[in-house]
Design a protein around this motif. Structure first.
Motif, PDB file in Angstrom:
ATOM      1  N   SER A 421      -4.315   4.647  -2.903  1.00 48.78           N
ATOM      2  CA  SER A 421      -3.522   4.191  -1.310  1.00 48.78           C
ATOM      3  C   SER A 421      -2.519   4.567  -1.652  1.00 48.78           C
ATOM      4  CB  SER A 421      -3.714   2.559  -1.552  1.00 48.78           C
ATOM      5  OG  SER A 421      -3.358   1.890  -2.400  1.00 48.78           O
ATOM      6  N   LYS A 422      -1.531   4.294  -0.234  1.00 49.71           N
ATOM      7  CA  LYS A 422      -0.329   4.759  -0.258  1.00 49.71           C
ATOM      8  C   LYS A 422       0.269   4.191   1.253  1.00 49.71           C
ATOM      9  CE  LYS A 422       2.720   8.902   0.130  1.00 49.71           C
ATOM     10  NZ  LYS A 422       2.657  10.338   0.223  1.00 49.71           N
ATOM     11  N   ASN A 423       1.503   3.997   1.162  1.00 50.63           N
ATOM     12  CA  ASN A 423       2.044   3.610   2.496  1.00 50.63           C
ATOM     13  C   ASN A 423       2.299   4.787   3.401  1.00 50.63           C
ATOM     14  OD1 ASN A 423       4.243   2.840   4.605  1.00 50.63           O
ATOM     15  ND2 ASN A 423       4.063   0.915   3.592  1.00 50.63           N
ATOM     16  N   ILE A 424       1.715   4.791   4.551  1.00 52.20           N
ATOM     17  CA  ILE A 424       1.599   6.048   5.565  1.00 52.20           C
ATOM     18  C   ILE A 424       1.927   5.420   6.782  1.00 52.20           C
ATOM     19  CG2 ILE A 424       0.540   7.799   6.511  1.00 52.20           C
ATOM     20  CD1 ILE A 424      -1.219   8.152   4.019  1.00 52.20           C
ATOM     21  N   ASN A 425       3.023   5.643   7.185  1.00 50.84           N
ATOM     22  CA  ASN A 425       3.374   5.438   8.402  1.00 50.84           C
ATOM     23  C   ASN A 425       3.530   3.768   8.795  1.00 50.84           C
ATOM     24  OD1 ASN A 425       3.555   7.950   9.532  1.00 50.84           O
ATOM     25  ND2 ASN A 425       1.354   7.839  10.081  1.00 50.84           N
ATOM     26  N   GLY A 426       4.088   3.130   7.568  1.00 54.49           N
ATOM     27  CA  GLY A 426       4.274   1.844   7.621  1.00 54.49           C
ATOM     28  C   GLY A 426       3.240   0.758   7.111  1.00 54.49           C
ATOM     29  N   LYS A 427       2.033   1.602   6.810  1.00 54.02           N
ATOM     30  CA  LYS A 427       0.655   0.765   6.654  1.00 54.02           C
ATOM     31  C   LYS A 427       0.149   1.425   5.362  1.00 54.02           C
ATOM     32  CE  LYS A 427      -3.973   0.072   8.462  1.00 54.02           C
ATOM     33  NZ  LYS A 427      -4.922   0.563   9.292  1.00 54.02           N
ATOM     34  N   THR A 428      -0.457   0.361   4.447  1.00 54.13           N
ATOM     35  CA  THR A 428      -1.061   0.760   3.390  1.00 54.13           C
ATOM     36  C   THR A 428      -2.465   1.268   3.657  1.00 54.13           C
ATOM     37  OG1 THR A 428       0.366  -0.961   1.835  1.00 54.13           O
ATOM     38  CG2 THR A 428      -2.003  -0.021   0.956  1.00 54.13           C
ATOM     39  N   THR A 429      -2.628   2.544   3.379  1.00 50.69           N
ATOM     40  CA  THR A 429      -3.881   3.257   3.764  1.00 50.69           C
ATOM     41  C   THR A 429      -4.395   3.876   2.505  1.00 50.69           C
ATOM     42  OG1 THR A 429      -2.591   4.044   5.652  1.00 50.69           O
ATOM     43  CG2 THR A 429      -4.562   5.361   4.933  1.00 50.69           C
ATOM     44  N   THR A 430      -5.730   3.543   2.132  1.00 56.52           N
ATOM     45  CA  THR A 430      -6.519   3.977   1.239  1.00 56.52           C
ATOM     46  C   THR A 430      -7.036   5.383   1.542  1.00 56.52           C
ATOM     47  OG1 THR A 430      -8.765   3.400   1.890  1.00 56.52           O
ATOM     48  CG2 THR A 430      -7.501   1.543   0.751  1.00 56.52           C
ATOM     49  N   LEU A 431      -7.581   6.062   0.464  1.00 49.42           N
ATOM     50  CA  LEU A 431      -7.996   7.456   0.587  1.00 49.42           C
ATOM     51  C   LEU A 431      -8.897   7.641   1.419  1.00 49.42           C
ATOM     52  CD1 LEU A 431      -8.008  10.362  -0.254  1.00 49.42           C
ATOM     53  CD2 LEU A 431      -9.383   9.578  -2.268  1.00 49.42           C
ATOM     54  N   MET A 432     -10.001   6.580   1.325  1.00 43.09           N
ATOM     55  CA  MET A 432     -11.228   6.818   2.248  1.00 43.09           C
ATOM     56  C   MET A 432     -10.878   6.443   3.756  1.00 43.09           C
ATOM     57  SD  MET A 432     -13.705   7.927   0.663  1.00 43.09           S
ATOM     58  CE  MET A 432     -13.664   8.048  -1.420  1.00 43.09           C
ATOM     59  N   GLU A 433      -9.834   5.862   3.966  1.00 46.39           N
ATOM     60  CA  GLU A 433      -9.554   5.447   5.429  1.00 46.39           C
ATOM     61  C   GLU A 433      -8.793   6.391   6.024  1.00 46.39           C
ATOM     62  OE1 GLU A 433      -8.084   0.767   5.794  1.00 46.39           O
ATOM     63  OE2 GLU A 433      -6.964   1.934   4.531  1.00 46.39           O
ATOM     64  N   TRP A 434      -7.824   7.376   5.022  1.00 46.34           N
ATOM     65  CA  TRP A 434      -7.284   8.452   5.481  1.00 46.34           C
ATOM     66  C   TRP A 434      -8.164   9.719   5.840  1.00 46.34           C
ATOM     67  CZ3 TRP A 434      -6.673  13.145   3.134  1.00 46.34           C
ATOM     68  CH2 TRP A 434      -5.514  13.981   3.574  1.00 46.34           C
ATOM     69  N   LEU A 435      -9.079   9.720   4.793  1.00 44.14           N
ATOM     70  CA  LEU A 435     -10.032  10.768   5.284  1.00 44.14           C
ATOM     71  C   LEU A 435     -10.784  10.319   6.331  1.00 44.14           C
ATOM     72  CD1 LEU A 435     -11.482  11.317   1.619  1.00 44.14           C
ATOM     73  CD2 LEU A 435     -10.293  12.956   2.893  1.00 44.14           C
ATOM     74  N   ALA A 436     -11.123   9.400   6.727  1.00 42.40           N
ATOM     75  CA  ALA A 436     -12.140   8.914   7.818  1.00 42.40           C
ATOM     76  C   ALA A 436     -11.185   9.154   9.327  1.00 42.40           C
ATOM     77  CB  ALA A 436     -12.612   7.397   8.087  1.00 42.40           C
ATOM     78  N   GLY A 437      -9.961   9.243   9.078  1.00 39.38           N
ATOM     79  CA  GLY A 437      -9.170   9.281  10.374  1.00 39.38           C
ATOM     80  C   GLY A 437      -8.775  10.971  10.680  1.00 39.38           C
ATOM     81  N   GLN A 438      -9.153  11.635   9.714  1.00 36.60           N
ATOM     82  CA  GLN A 438      -8.988  13.173   9.646  1.00 36.60           C
ATOM     83  C   GLN A 438     -10.056  13.825  10.903  1.00 36.60           C
ATOM     84  OE1 GLN A 438      -6.041  14.314   8.860  1.00 36.60           O
ATOM     85  NE2 GLN A 438      -5.634  12.226   7.652  1.00 36.60           N
ATOM     86  N   SER A 439      -9.436  14.894  11.535  1.00 40.24           N
ATOM     87  CA  SER A 439     -10.324  15.458  12.310  1.00 40.24           C
ATOM     88  C   SER A 439      -9.539  16.828  12.957  1.00 40.24           C
ATOM     89  CB  SER A 439     -10.633  14.855  13.759  1.00 40.24           C
ATOM     90  OG  SER A 439     -11.311  15.672  14.729  1.00 40.24           O
TER      91      SER A 439
END
Length: 442
Positions: A421-439
């Protein structure tokens, strides 16, 4: 007075006779033995953080028994492991520690009243080698399933209303279950004389487009049995309910090379792969055959040797994939040109590795490559660089009480458990959340 004494003496005598009769009957029942058919067993395998483990055996008892008639002392469990690939197939043998036992139905679920089966759960852990149904061959650098021969021997009587069950020996294997792994299909395809096998998971049809997760296995998982590609480590977890929930259902494709992805055109790990063209053809064919795959959401990742191949795929096809997650990737930074860095910088990439990785030292691989991408202006490229790789379940510890520490190369454990996980754009984001949002259409 005498009459009262005689009355009480008569009652006492009757009670004594009744108690003796009851005791005699009870001893008679306990002494009586009932016949059962020869016992057999099944195994249940679970893919743990360190790899596959046989976590329990299901013993067929031959007749119904009461719920409380089985304990951890009822049977002992012996296993002998052997690998037919070795000149001397024998690996080891010993007794497994039974940690839990209960009466069950055929599927291993706890029985409601009586059951014909006993489930024996056994100790597992990263150092409990007796539990492993797989072996790593040092000469070939490949994992494979091995023969785990179990002998389950009854040690204590099993009391039933009909009498005692004694002397059971279960040494006939009648099948096994591999959790999550059995949810995958498999296939193979040949392109230009190169044959690749693969395991794949298909989500339930939901009249919607679904993303595709491609996972490329590590060095030890090559061969021609694609179940190894998802079982040598915990890649099968991409099909778990938890991971699938992030994507509302995702396809999972785990291609397998007969040797290593790093087999290059001029040498091992030379920045090329003799399997690259065949792999890309397999991916495109798989997408074409499964019409509900969202071609804008094709995600690719891999560990070690598979991380190397991930880097080649995104280097040479940067516009095809929506995102990449190379893990302990093994493409040396010196083999990546400045032009290739520029071609990859627009692709969302999340690198995962650990500082204690001595197999692919981060100073020669991921760190300089990540830095070059950032310097080139990459906007959605991230790196999770762990201090080390430790057990996060709390179940396994070192002798000093601190968490058990895995080989530093095994950073893929954090990926499968979505503990990146990492803070991305002010929000703690997990790898799976990040992958799910990619398009690609973002």
């Amino acid at each position: 007075m005498l009459k009262g004494f005689k009355k009480h003496a008569k009652i006492a005598l009757l009670c004594t006779i009744a108690a003796g009769t009851t005791l005699s009957f009870s001893e008679g029942v306990q002494a009586k033995e009932v016949k059962t058919k020869p016992a057999s067993y099944q195994t249940v395998t679970k893919i743990e953080d360190w790899g596959p483990a046989i976590t329990k055996v299901i013993v067929e008892l031959g007749r119904p028994v009461p719920l409380n008639s089985i304990t951890t002392e009822t049977f002992n469990v012996h296993v002998q492991r052997s690998d037919s690939r070795l000149q001397n197939p024998f690996i080891e043998e010993g007794y497994r520690k039974v940690t839990k036992a209960f009466v069950a139905d055929k599927r291993g679920n706890p029985a409601v009243k009586t059951g014909k089966y006993a489930v024996l759960e056994m100790e597992v852990g990263p150092t409990v080698t007796l539990s492993s149904p797989m072996n790593y061959n040092m000469s070939s650098s490949l994992n494979d399933w091995v023969d785990s021969k179990y002998t389950i021997t009854q040690q204590e009587n099993i009391l039933t209303p009909a009498g005692n069950i004694t002397g059971l020996i279960a040494d006939t294997f009648t099948g096994g279950v591999r959790e999550l792994v059995d949810d995958f299909g498999n296939g193979e395809a040949t392109y230009g004389g190169v044959t690749l096998t693969y395991a794949d998971y298909k989500p339930a049809k939901d009249k919607q487009k679904n993303p595709l997760i491609i996972w490329l296995h590590g060095m030890g998982e090559g061969g021609t049995d694609p179940t190894i590609a998802i079982s040598g480590n915990k890649a099968a977890n991409f099909a778990s309910e938890e991971v699938q929930s992030y994507f509302n259902g995702a396809y999972v494709l785990a291609p397998q090379t007969p040797t290593y992805w790093m087999d290059g055109n001029t040498g091992f790990g030379d920045g090329t792969s003799k399997y690259e063209d065949a792999l890309m053809s397999l991916i495109k064919d798989y997408v074409a055959k499964n019409k509900d795959i969202d071609t804008d959401r094709i995600l690719i990742g891999g560990d070690s040797n598979g991380g190397y191949m991930t880097m080649l795929m995104i280097r040479d096809n940067p516009d095809y994939f929506a995102a990449a997650f190379p893990t302990c990737e093994a493409l040396k930074d010196t083999l990546i040109t400045d032009e290739e860095i520029l071609s990859m910088k627009e692709l969302p990439i999340w690198f995962i590795s650990a500082k204690t990785d001595t197999t692919v030292p981060v100073s020669e691989y991921v760190v300089p490559t990540y830095n070059r991408l950032i310097e080139a202006g990459a906007k959605d490229v991230h790196m999770s660089l762990f201090d080390n790789v430790i057990d996060t379940t709390g179940l396994y510890k070192k002798t000093d009480g601190t968490p058990y520490e895995y080989d530093g190369h095994w950073s893929w454990i954090y990926v499968y458990n979505n503990e990146v996980s990492k803070n991305i754009n002010g929000k703690t984001t997990t790898l799976m959340e990040w992958l799910a949002g990619q398009s690609l259409d973002k």
